[in-house]
Design an enzyme around this catalytic site. Structure first.
Site, PDB file in Angstrom:
ATOM      1  N   SER A 125       0.838  -1.202   0.000  1.00 46.37           N
ATOM      2  CA  SER A 125       0.000   0.000   0.000  1.00 46.37           C
ATOM      3  C   SER A 125       0.870   1.247   0.000  1.00 46.37           C
ATOM      4  O   SER A 125       1.998   1.240   0.524  1.00 46.37           O
ATOM      5  CB  SER A 125      -0.854  -0.023   1.276  1.00 46.37           C
ATOM      6  OG  SER A 125      -1.447   1.234   1.495  1.00 46.37           O
ATOM      7  N   TYR A 149      -1.594  -0.959  11.019  1.00 43.85           N
ATOM      8  CA  TYR A 149      -1.871  -1.494   9.676  1.00 43.85           C
ATOM      9  C   TYR A 149      -0.684  -1.218   8.754  1.00 43.85           C
ATOM     10  O   TYR A 149      -0.150  -2.116   8.090  1.00 43.85           O
ATOM     11  CB  TYR A 149      -3.157  -0.872   9.093  1.00 43.85           C
ATOM     12  CG  TYR A 149      -3.316  -1.127   7.613  1.00 43.85           C
ATOM     13  CD1 TYR A 149      -3.548  -2.421   7.134  1.00 43.85           C
ATOM     14  CD2 TYR A 149      -3.211  -0.089   6.673  1.00 43.85           C
ATOM     15  CE1 TYR A 149      -3.663  -2.670   5.763  1.00 43.85           C
ATOM     16  CE2 TYR A 149      -3.328  -0.329   5.312  1.00 43.85           C
ATOM     17  CZ  TYR A 149      -3.558  -1.621   4.866  1.00 43.85           C
ATOM     18  OH  TYR A 149      -3.665  -1.866   3.521  1.00 43.85           O
ATOM     19  N   LYS A 153       2.233  -3.852   6.940  1.00 40.00           N
ATOM     20  CA  LYS A 153       2.613  -3.921   5.515  1.00 40.00           C
ATOM     21  C   LYS A 153       4.123  -3.722   5.363  1.00 40.00           C
ATOM     22  O   LYS A 153       4.769  -4.388   4.557  1.00 40.00           O
ATOM     23  CB  LYS A 153       1.849  -2.860   4.706  1.00 40.00           C
ATOM     24  CG  LYS A 153       0.349  -3.146   4.576  1.00 40.00           C
ATOM     25  CD  LYS A 153       0.086  -4.319   3.648  1.00 40.00           C
ATOM     26  CE  LYS A 153      -1.373  -4.730   3.638  1.00 40.00           C
ATOM     27  NZ  LYS A 153      -1.646  -5.950   2.899  1.00 40.00           N
TER      28      LYS A 153
HETATM   29  P1  NAD Z   1     -11.096  -6.727   1.608  1.00 43.78           P
HETATM   30  O1  NAD Z   1     -11.256  -6.689   3.085  1.00 43.78           O
HETATM   31  O2  NAD Z   1     -12.267  -6.388   0.758  1.00 43.78           O
HETATM   32  O3  NAD Z   1     -10.562  -8.150   1.157  1.00 43.78           O
HETATM   33  C1  NAD Z   1      -9.696  -8.925   1.951  1.00 43.78           C
HETATM   34  C2  NAD Z   1     -10.212 -10.354   1.916  1.00 43.78           C
HETATM   35  O4  NAD Z   1      -9.311 -11.173   2.664  1.00 43.78           O
HETATM   36  C3  NAD Z   1     -11.595 -10.512   2.538  1.00 43.78           C
HETATM   37  O5  NAD Z   1     -12.412 -11.281   1.684  1.00 43.78           O
HETATM   38  C4  NAD Z   1     -11.328 -11.221   3.861  1.00 43.78           C
HETATM   39  O6  NAD Z   1     -12.415 -12.054   4.218  1.00 43.78           O
HETATM   40  C5  NAD Z   1     -10.057 -12.010   3.518  1.00 43.78           C
HETATM   41  N1  NAD Z   1      -9.181 -12.281   4.658  1.00 43.78           N
HETATM   42  C6  NAD Z   1      -8.761 -11.438   5.632  1.00 43.78           C
HETATM   43  N2  NAD Z   1      -7.951 -12.077   6.497  1.00 43.78           N
HETATM   44  C7  NAD Z   1      -7.836 -13.361   6.048  1.00 43.78           C
HETATM   45  C8  NAD Z   1      -7.152 -14.495   6.517  1.00 43.78           C
HETATM   46  N3  NAD Z   1      -6.416 -14.452   7.643  1.00 43.78           N
HETATM   47  N4  NAD Z   1      -7.261 -15.646   5.820  1.00 43.78           N
HETATM   48  C9  NAD Z   1      -8.017 -15.721   4.694  1.00 43.78           C
HETATM   49  N5  NAD Z   1      -8.703 -14.661   4.215  1.00 43.78           N
HETATM   50  C10 NAD Z   1      -8.605 -13.491   4.882  1.00 43.78           C
HETATM   51  O7  NAD Z   1      -9.854  -5.773   1.265  1.00 43.78           O
HETATM   52  P2  NAD Z   1      -9.367  -5.253  -0.143  1.00 43.78           P
HETATM   53  O8  NAD Z   1      -9.699  -3.803  -0.227  1.00 43.78           O
HETATM   54  O9  NAD Z   1      -9.815  -6.155  -1.223  1.00 43.78           O
HETATM   55  O10 NAD Z   1      -7.789  -5.334   0.065  1.00 43.78           O
HETATM   56  C11 NAD Z   1      -7.026  -6.430  -0.452  1.00 43.78           C
HETATM   57  C12 NAD Z   1      -5.574  -6.219  -0.093  1.00 43.78           C
HETATM   58  O11 NAD Z   1      -5.111  -4.993  -0.638  1.00 43.78           O
HETATM   59  C13 NAD Z   1      -5.282  -6.149   1.403  1.00 43.78           C
HETATM   60  O12 NAD Z   1      -4.057  -6.804   1.646  1.00 43.78           O
HETATM   61  C14 NAD Z   1      -5.144  -4.664   1.658  1.00 43.78           C
HETATM   62  O13 NAD Z   1      -4.321  -4.407   2.774  1.00 43.78           O
HETATM   63  C15 NAD Z   1      -4.507  -4.199   0.368  1.00 43.78           C
HETATM   64  N6  NAD Z   1      -4.757  -2.789   0.078  1.00 43.78           N
HETATM   65  C16 NAD Z   1      -6.038  -2.343  -0.041  1.00 43.78           C
HETATM   66  C17 NAD Z   1      -6.276  -1.001  -0.302  1.00 43.78           C
HETATM   67  C18 NAD Z   1      -7.681  -0.476  -0.406  1.00 43.78           C
HETATM   68  O14 NAD Z   1      -7.857   0.753  -0.354  1.00 43.78           O
HETATM   69  N7  NAD Z   1      -8.704  -1.288  -0.575  1.00 43.78           N
HETATM   70  C19 NAD Z   1      -5.197  -0.112  -0.464  1.00 43.78           C
HETATM   71  C20 NAD Z   1      -3.908  -0.610  -0.354  1.00 43.78           C
HETATM   72  C21 NAD Z   1      -3.687  -1.959  -0.091  1.00 43.78           C
HETATM   73  C1  UD1 Z   2      -7.096   5.651   3.430  1.00 40.97           C
HETATM   74  C2  UD1 Z   2      -6.343   4.944   4.525  1.00 40.97           C
HETATM   75  C3  UD1 Z   2      -5.009   4.452   4.005  1.00 40.97           C
HETATM   76  C4  UD1 Z   2      -5.199   3.583   2.772  1.00 40.97           C
HETATM   77  C5  UD1 Z   2      -5.947   4.409   1.731  1.00 40.97           C
HETATM   78  C6  UD1 Z   2      -6.217   3.631   0.456  1.00 40.97           C
HETATM   79  C7  UD1 Z   2      -7.076   6.022   6.590  1.00 40.97           C
HETATM   80  C8  UD1 Z   2      -6.724   6.980   7.688  1.00 40.97           C
HETATM   81  N1  UD1 Z   2      -6.157   5.868   5.620  1.00 40.97           N
HETATM   82  O1  UD1 Z   2      -6.413   6.839   3.171  1.00 40.97           O
HETATM   83  O2  UD1 Z   2      -4.334   3.695   4.976  1.00 40.97           O
HETATM   84  O3  UD1 Z   2      -3.949   3.171   2.255  1.00 40.97           O
HETATM   85  O4  UD1 Z   2      -7.196   4.829   2.276  1.00 40.97           O
HETATM   86  O5  UD1 Z   2      -7.391   2.935   0.532  1.00 40.97           O
HETATM   87  O6  UD1 Z   2      -8.116   5.383   6.626  1.00 40.97           O
HETATM   88  N2  UD1 Z   2     -12.304  12.312   2.972  1.00 40.97           N
HETATM   89  C9  UD1 Z   2     -13.258  13.248   3.313  1.00 40.97           C
HETATM   90  N3  UD1 Z   2     -14.413  12.782   3.868  1.00 40.97           N
HETATM   91  C10 UD1 Z   2     -14.670  11.469   4.096  1.00 40.97           C
HETATM   92  C11 UD1 Z   2     -13.671  10.523   3.727  1.00 40.97           C
HETATM   93  C12 UD1 Z   2     -12.502  10.991   3.180  1.00 40.97           C
HETATM   94  O7  UD1 Z   2     -13.072  14.446   3.126  1.00 40.97           O
HETATM   95  O8  UD1 Z   2     -15.732  11.126   4.628  1.00 40.97           O
HETATM   96  C13 UD1 Z   2     -11.063  12.790   2.343  1.00 40.97           C
HETATM   97  C14 UD1 Z   2      -9.794  12.483   3.119  1.00 40.97           C
HETATM   98  O9  UD1 Z   2      -9.499  13.480   4.060  1.00 40.97           O
HETATM   99  C15 UD1 Z   2      -8.768  12.395   1.978  1.00 40.97           C
HETATM  100  C16 UD1 Z   2      -9.586  11.846   0.796  1.00 40.97           C
HETATM  101  O10 UD1 Z   2     -10.945  12.138   1.097  1.00 40.97           O
HETATM  102  O11 UD1 Z   2      -8.307  13.678   1.650  1.00 40.97           O
HETATM  103  C17 UD1 Z   2      -9.440  10.336   0.609  1.00 40.97           C
HETATM  104  O12 UD1 Z   2      -9.727   9.685   1.838  1.00 40.97           O
HETATM  105  P1  UD1 Z   2      -9.752   8.075   1.934  1.00 40.97           P
HETATM  106  O13 UD1 Z   2     -10.653   7.537   0.904  1.00 40.97           O
HETATM  107  O14 UD1 Z   2     -10.055   7.729   3.356  1.00 40.97           O
HETATM  108  O15 UD1 Z   2      -8.260   7.624   1.544  1.00 40.97           O
HETATM  109  P2  UD1 Z   2      -6.856   7.998   2.216  1.00 40.97           P
HETATM  110  O16 UD1 Z   2      -6.956   9.190   3.068  1.00 40.97           O
HETATM  111  O17 UD1 Z   2      -5.867   8.053   1.113  1.00 40.97           O
END
Ligand code: NAD
Ligand code: UD1
Length: 337
Positions: A125, A149, A153
């Site tokens: 991330s 978190y 990572k």
């Molecule tokens: P999500 O929660 O929708 O999906 C994660 C999935 O993993 C879920 O289906 C959950 O049930 C499963 N899971 C969790 N722990 C587990 C375990 N111990 N064993 C088996 N399954 C397990 O999240 P996502 O948004 O799809 O994120 C996927 C990956 O990407 C994660 O590693 C997250 O940290 C990373 N990531 C997500 C974002 C984001 O904004 N969504 C940003 C950066 C990185």
């Molecule tokens: C969040 C996560 C970060 C993760 C990233 C990608 C937190 C504190 N950080 O950050 O760890 O890697 O998502 O998924 O949760 N905002 C508003 N109102 C809202 C929600 C958000 O103004 O109700 C603004 C925030 O201040 C920011 C932007 O929208 O400026 C995006 O916010 P968000 O979607 O939460 O993403 P990140 O802040 O990048």
């Protein structure tokens, strides 16, 4: 039939990745403990692709279960999405995050070694950059963590680096996602946060669906052109296509690959609100409030490396992102659940 093990494959990004894998001719095999997902996603994936992905309900921290799954398949690679991802929850329950995200990765690596498989794509991330001093953010910028978190990572990234240094047979991609948003264009799968959404676009969709009366914009006094926070929002289908490119790369070359997956374009909160209103026709009332603790003003990627090395770049627009997120949200609240 090239089988790919997809941990967390029923989650938001994993489910989209499975669809893209099937479209590209791979056979995804999902391992998910359903802690943040539902098996109905398998039905939706089947509706989209015409094929039902194989699914094992298991936890990546359960080495015995993983051994049994590895014995049933011949995986060509592992894509490891399965993790916990809520920043606030990680502060309250740090051990859960280290156990799932670090312990789960270690257990999975152990099972891969026992099965003789050394190819992994890991979900990292942009959070590993902490409060970056400048934007756009390049892969060689210093890393730091401001919460458990993010630290989970960082630690998992380090473990994978040490592993690749110790054994040159490993092929590992650490993909650093910026802000994944949007949904599959069918509207059948998407992001479904439980409770009050933390992230911007799911919250905007809640307001558009009249589940909340207004959006709170966290800070209007950043040193950005309109004063609101700037992020790099990447369509989830572009993001998962980056995984396919990384898979092709790892097939060609051993070693450790670390790349940003972002668009390289910063979008402010107000730009997101206005784009959403324009393309969906929905009104998004908002109020500018104080900054959210821990937020940075600007965070966006330099995606040059991914383009050079993988030949990949994001091509979907912010209009696509808003339309697809809203299509998913509208269908999900009317016809499915
Ligand atoms: P999500 O929660 O929708 O999906 C994660 C999935 O993993 C879920 O289906 C959950 O049930 C499963 N899971 C969790 N722990 C587990 C375990 N111990 N064993 C088996 N399954 C397990 O999240 P996502 O948004 O799809 O994120 C996927 C990956 O990407 C994660 O590693 C997250 O940290 C990373 N990531 C997500 C974002 C984001 O904004 N969504 C940003 C950066 C990185
Ligand atoms: C969040 C996560 C970060 C993760 C990233 C990608 C937190 C504190 N950080 O950050 O760890 O890697 O998502 O998924 O949760 N905002 C508003 N109102 C809202 C929600 C958000 O103004 O109700 C603004 C925030 O201040 C920011 C932007 O929208 O400026 C995006 O916010 P968000 O979607 O939460 O993403 P990140 O802040 O990048």
């Amino acid at each position: 039939m090239t089988e790919i093990l997809v941990t967390g494959g029923l989650g938001y990004i994993g489910s989209h990745c499975c669809v893209a894998l099937m479209e590209a001719g791979y056979t995804p095999v999902v391992v998910d403990n359903l802690s943040n997902s539902s098996p109905t996603t398998l039905d939706r994936m089947q509706q989209i692709s015409g094929v039902r992905p194989k699914f094992h309900k298991a936890d990546v921290r359960d080495g015995g279960a993983l051994d049994r799954i590895f014995a049933k398949h011949r995986f060509a690679a592992v894509i490891h999405f399965g993790a916990l991802k809520a920043v606030g929850e990680s502060v309250a329950k740090p051990l859960d995050y280290y156990d799932n995200n670090v312990g789960g990765t270690l257990t999975l690596i152990g099972a891969m070694l026992r099965a003789g498989l050394k190819k992994m794509i890991f979900s990292s991330s942009a959070t590993v950059y902490g409060q970056a001093a400048t934007v756009p953010i390049r892969e060689d910028f210093p890393r730091s963590a401001t919460n458990p978190y993010g630290r989970s990572k960082l630690i998992a990234e380090d473990i994978l680096e040490d592993l690749s240094l110790a054994d040159g047979g490993w092929r590992i991609a650490r993909l650093r996602y910026f802000n994944p948003v949007g949904a599959h264009e069918s509207g059948l799968i998407g992001e479904n946060p439980k409770g009050v959404p933390n992230n911007l676009l799911p919250f905007i969709c809640d307001v558009a669906a009249a589940h909340r009366d207004h959006l709170a914009i966290f800070g209007g006094d950043y040193s950005t052109p309109d004063g609101t926070g700037i992020r790099d929002y990447i369509h989830v289908m572009d993001l998962v296509e980056g995984h396919l490119a990384a898979l092709r790369f790892l097939n060609e070359r051993p070693g450790l690959l670390t790349v940003n997956l972002g668009t390289g374009k910063g979008i402010s909160v107000l730009e997101m609100v206005r784009t959403f209103e324009r393309v969906t026709g929905c009104d998004i009332p908002y109020r500018v409030t104080g900054r959210r603790p821990g937020d940075v003003g600007e965070c966006w990627a330099d995606p040059t490396l991914a383009h050079h090395i993988l030949g990949w770049r994001a091509h979907r627009t912010l209009d696509d992102i808003c339309l697809d997120a809203w299509r998913w949200r509208s269908l999900e609240s009317t016809s499915f659940l």
